[in-house]
Design a protein around this motif. Structure first.
Motif, PDB file in Angstrom:
ATOM      1  N   GLN A 150      64.726  51.960  49.872  1.00 49.00           N
ATOM      2  CA  GLN A 150      64.351  53.228  50.511  1.00 49.00           C
ATOM      3  C   GLN A 150      64.661  54.417  49.608  1.00 49.00           C
ATOM      4  O   GLN A 150      63.904  55.390  49.579  1.00 49.00           O
ATOM      5  CB  GLN A 150      65.082  53.378  51.853  1.00 49.00           C
ATOM      6  N   ILE A 151      65.747  54.336  48.869  1.00 50.60           N
ATOM      7  CA  ILE A 151      66.068  55.399  47.908  1.00 50.60           C
ATOM      8  C   ILE A 151      64.967  55.500  46.861  1.00 50.60           C
ATOM      9  O   ILE A 151      64.475  56.591  46.556  1.00 50.60           O
ATOM     10  CB  ILE A 151      67.432  55.149  47.239  1.00 50.60           C
ATOM     11  N   ALA A 152      64.580  54.355  46.304  1.00 55.43           N
ATOM     12  CA  ALA A 152      63.534  54.351  45.277  1.00 55.43           C
ATOM     13  C   ALA A 152      62.229  54.914  45.824  1.00 55.43           C
ATOM     14  O   ALA A 152      61.571  55.742  45.181  1.00 55.43           O
ATOM     15  CB  ALA A 152      63.330  52.935  44.731  1.00 55.43           C
ATOM     16  N   GLU A 153      61.852  54.493  47.021  1.00 56.37           N
ATOM     17  CA  GLU A 153      60.604  54.974  47.624  1.00 56.37           C
ATOM     18  C   GLU A 153      60.638  56.483  47.837  1.00 56.37           C
ATOM     19  O   GLU A 153      59.696  57.202  47.489  1.00 56.37           O
ATOM     20  CB  GLU A 153      60.349  54.246  48.952  1.00 56.37           C
ATOM     21  N   ARG A 154      61.721  56.975  48.412  1.00 52.55           N
ATOM     22  CA  ARG A 154      61.798  58.416  48.706  1.00 52.55           C
ATOM     23  C   ARG A 154      61.855  59.241  47.430  1.00 52.55           C
ATOM     24  O   ARG A 154      61.256  60.310  47.357  1.00 52.55           O
ATOM     25  CB  ARG A 154      62.998  58.715  49.611  1.00 52.55           C
ATOM     26  N   ALA A 155      62.567  58.755  46.419  1.00 48.66           N
ATOM     27  CA  ALA A 155      62.635  59.488  45.147  1.00 48.66           C
ATOM     28  C   ALA A 155      61.244  59.602  44.520  1.00 48.66           C
ATOM     29  O   ALA A 155      60.856  60.685  44.044  1.00 48.66           O
ATOM     30  CB  ALA A 155      63.596  58.787  44.190  1.00 48.66           C
ATOM     31  N   LEU A 156      60.488  58.513  44.546  1.00 50.78           N
ATOM     32  CA  LEU A 156      59.136  58.557  43.993  1.00 50.78           C
ATOM     33  C   LEU A 156      58.232  59.468  44.817  1.00 50.78           C
ATOM     34  O   LEU A 156      57.407  60.200  44.259  1.00 50.78           O
ATOM     35  CB  LEU A 156      58.558  57.144  43.903  1.00 50.78           C
ATOM     36  N   GLN A 157      58.377  59.449  46.133  1.00 47.07           N
ATOM     37  CA  GLN A 157      57.596  60.357  46.974  1.00 47.07           C
ATOM     38  C   GLN A 157      57.929  61.820  46.660  1.00 47.07           C
ATOM     39  O   GLN A 157      57.033  62.677  46.623  1.00 47.07           O
ATOM     40  CB  GLN A 157      57.856  60.074  48.453  1.00 47.07           C
ATOM     41  N   LEU A 158      59.204  62.105  46.453  1.00 49.43           N
ATOM     42  CA  LEU A 158      59.624  63.467  46.119  1.00 49.43           C
ATOM     43  C   LEU A 158      58.981  63.922  44.814  1.00 49.43           C
ATOM     44  O   LEU A 158      58.442  65.028  44.725  1.00 49.43           O
ATOM     45  CB  LEU A 158      61.151  63.531  46.026  1.00 49.43           C
ATOM     46  N   LEU A 159      59.001  63.058  43.811  1.00 57.01           N
ATOM     47  CA  LEU A 159      58.396  63.395  42.521  1.00 57.01           C
ATOM     48  C   LEU A 159      56.889  63.598  42.657  1.00 57.01           C
ATOM     49  O   LEU A 159      56.340  64.580  42.153  1.00 57.01           O
ATOM     50  CB  LEU A 159      58.707  62.308  41.490  1.00 57.01           C
ATOM     51  N   ARG A 160      56.212  62.680  43.347  1.00 55.83           N
ATOM     52  CA  ARG A 160      54.765  62.834  43.541  1.00 55.83           C
ATOM     53  C   ARG A 160      54.438  64.151  44.228  1.00 55.83           C
ATOM     54  O   ARG A 160      53.526  64.873  43.814  1.00 55.83           O
ATOM     55  CB  ARG A 160      54.189  61.674  44.338  1.00 55.83           C
ATOM     56  N   GLY A 161      55.172  64.479  45.281  1.00 54.02           N
ATOM     57  CA  GLY A 161      54.933  65.727  46.003  1.00 54.02           C
ATOM     58  C   GLY A 161      55.101  66.953  45.122  1.00 54.02           C
ATOM     59  O   GLY A 161      54.303  67.891  45.178  1.00 54.02           O
ATOM     60  N   ALA A 162      56.124  66.940  44.300  1.00 54.29           N
ATOM     61  CA  ALA A 162      56.358  68.083  43.399  1.00 54.29           C
ATOM     62  C   ALA A 162      55.258  68.203  42.360  1.00 54.29           C
ATOM     63  O   ALA A 162      54.796  69.307  42.041  1.00 54.29           O
ATOM     64  CB  ALA A 162      57.715  67.939  42.719  1.00 54.29           C
ATOM     65  N   LEU A 163      54.813  67.062  41.833  1.00 60.95           N
ATOM     66  CA  LEU A 163      53.730  67.082  40.842  1.00 60.95           C
ATOM     67  C   LEU A 163      52.431  67.556  41.476  1.00 60.95           C
ATOM     68  O   LEU A 163      51.670  68.341  40.875  1.00 60.95           O
ATOM     69  CB  LEU A 163      53.544  65.702  40.235  1.00 60.95           C
ATOM     70  N   GLN A 164      52.132  67.107  42.689  1.00 61.58           N
ATOM     71  CA  GLN A 164      50.925  67.564  43.384  1.00 61.58           C
ATOM     72  C   GLN A 164      50.987  69.055  43.654  1.00 61.58           C
ATOM     73  O   GLN A 164      49.987  69.764  43.494  1.00 61.58           O
ATOM     74  CB  GLN A 164      50.742  66.787  44.678  1.00 61.58           C
ATOM     75  N   ALA A 165      52.141  69.542  44.065  1.00 62.70           N
ATOM     76  CA  ALA A 165      52.296  70.968  44.356  1.00 62.70           C
ATOM     77  C   ALA A 165      52.193  71.814  43.090  1.00 62.70           C
ATOM     78  O   ALA A 165      51.677  72.929  43.125  1.00 62.70           O
ATOM     79  CB  ALA A 165      53.643  71.220  45.041  1.00 62.70           C
ATOM     80  N   ALA A 166      52.653  71.254  41.973  1.00 58.45           N
ATOM     81  CA  ALA A 166      52.625  72.005  40.707  1.00 58.45           C
ATOM     82  C   ALA A 166      51.218  72.118  40.143  1.00 58.45           C
ATOM     83  O   ALA A 166      50.905  73.060  39.422  1.00 58.45           O
ATOM     84  CB  ALA A 166      53.557  71.336  39.685  1.00 58.45           C
ATOM     85  N   GLY A 167      50.362  71.148  40.465  1.00 58.63           N
ATOM     86  CA  GLY A 167      48.997  71.169  39.930  1.00 58.63           C
ATOM     87  C   GLY A 167      48.986  70.983  38.434  1.00 58.63           C
ATOM     88  O   GLY A 167      49.970  70.611  37.818  1.00 58.63           O
ATOM     89  N   ARG A 168      47.851  71.269  37.846  1.00 57.75           N
ATOM     90  CA  ARG A 168      47.729  71.165  36.390  1.00 57.75           C
ATOM     91  C   ARG A 168      48.300  72.410  35.735  1.00 57.75           C
ATOM     92  O   ARG A 168      48.127  73.513  36.240  1.00 57.75           O
ATOM     93  CB  ARG A 168      46.263  71.001  35.979  1.00 57.75           C
ATOM     94  N   PRO A 169      48.960  72.224  34.585  1.00 57.68           N
ATOM     95  CA  PRO A 169      49.510  73.409  33.900  1.00 57.68           C
ATOM     96  C   PRO A 169      48.390  74.323  33.436  1.00 57.68           C
ATOM     97  O   PRO A 169      47.297  73.884  33.119  1.00 57.68           O
ATOM     98  CB  PRO A 169      50.280  72.820  32.720  1.00 57.68           C
ATOM     99  N   GLY A 170      48.728  75.591  33.457  1.00 52.23           N
ATOM    100  CA  GLY A 170      47.739  76.549  33.271  1.00 52.23           C
ATOM    101  C   GLY A 170      47.270  77.176  32.140  1.00 52.23           C
ATOM    102  O   GLY A 170      46.417  77.833  31.881  1.00 52.23           O
TER     103      GLY A 170
END
Length: 170
Positions: A150-170
């Motif tokens: 569960q730790i591994a799953e949540r950590a990966l979800q956190l990273l994915r969410g942050a990357l999606q929110a960050a979008g492509r660099p500008g």
């Protein structure tokens, strides 16, 4: 989490695609997950393009010697605390020079720590990235291995969410 032998990990693959699109890499410090976050990332072919490395600082001394952390943070707040895990993620990010760093620390069980009043399943996950550092605190149910997964799953979800929110660099 896929069973062993590991098969294609869709969440880790998506993270890899997002990091490659940004020309960025991630590193991981895993205390309680014991390498499961890294294993999931490394199950993806081509992970070397976006996975920078990791450490498993199971013994507390490794965290401050390898990452140059201030041991007083751990003494004041504990090893399963937002300040300590955030410092670990930030230290790893700085040490490896990568864009993103995940860190976690917790109590997998089967019994709690003599030094911590926190229950089995307690974990703090931190993500340090270009926009700063975020932390999450959880208490996951289940056996030792279930907590680790569960730790591994949540950590990966956190990273994915942050990357999606960050979008492509500008």
């Amino acid at each position: 989490m896929p069973g062993f032998p590991l098969e294609h990990d869709a969440l880790a693959a998506e993270i890899g695609e997002l990091l490659v699109a940004r020309s960025e890499k991630v590193a991981v410090s895993e205390t309680t997950a014991g390498g499961l976050i890294s294993v999931r990332m490394l199950s993806v072919p081509g992970a070397s393009r976006w996975y920078d490395g990791g450490i498993i600082p199971y013994a507390g001394a490794h965290r401050w010697t390898q990452l140059g952390l201030d041991v007083d943070i751990a003494r004041q707040h504990g090893a399963v605390s937002a300040p300590w895990v955030a410092a670990t993620a930030e230290g790893l990010r700085g040490a490896l020079g990568c864009a993103w760093a995940l860190a976690e620390s917790g109590i997998a069980g089967p019994q709690g720590s003599r030094r911590s009043p926190k229950p089995v399943g307690s974990v703090v996950i931190a993500l340090a990235g270009p926009g700063g550092t975020v932390t999450e605190e959880h208490v996951f149910p289940g056996s030792r291995v279930e907590v680790m997964a569960q730790i591994a799953e949540r950590a990966l979800q956190l990273l994915r969410g942050a990357l999606q929110a960050a979008g492509r660099p500008g």
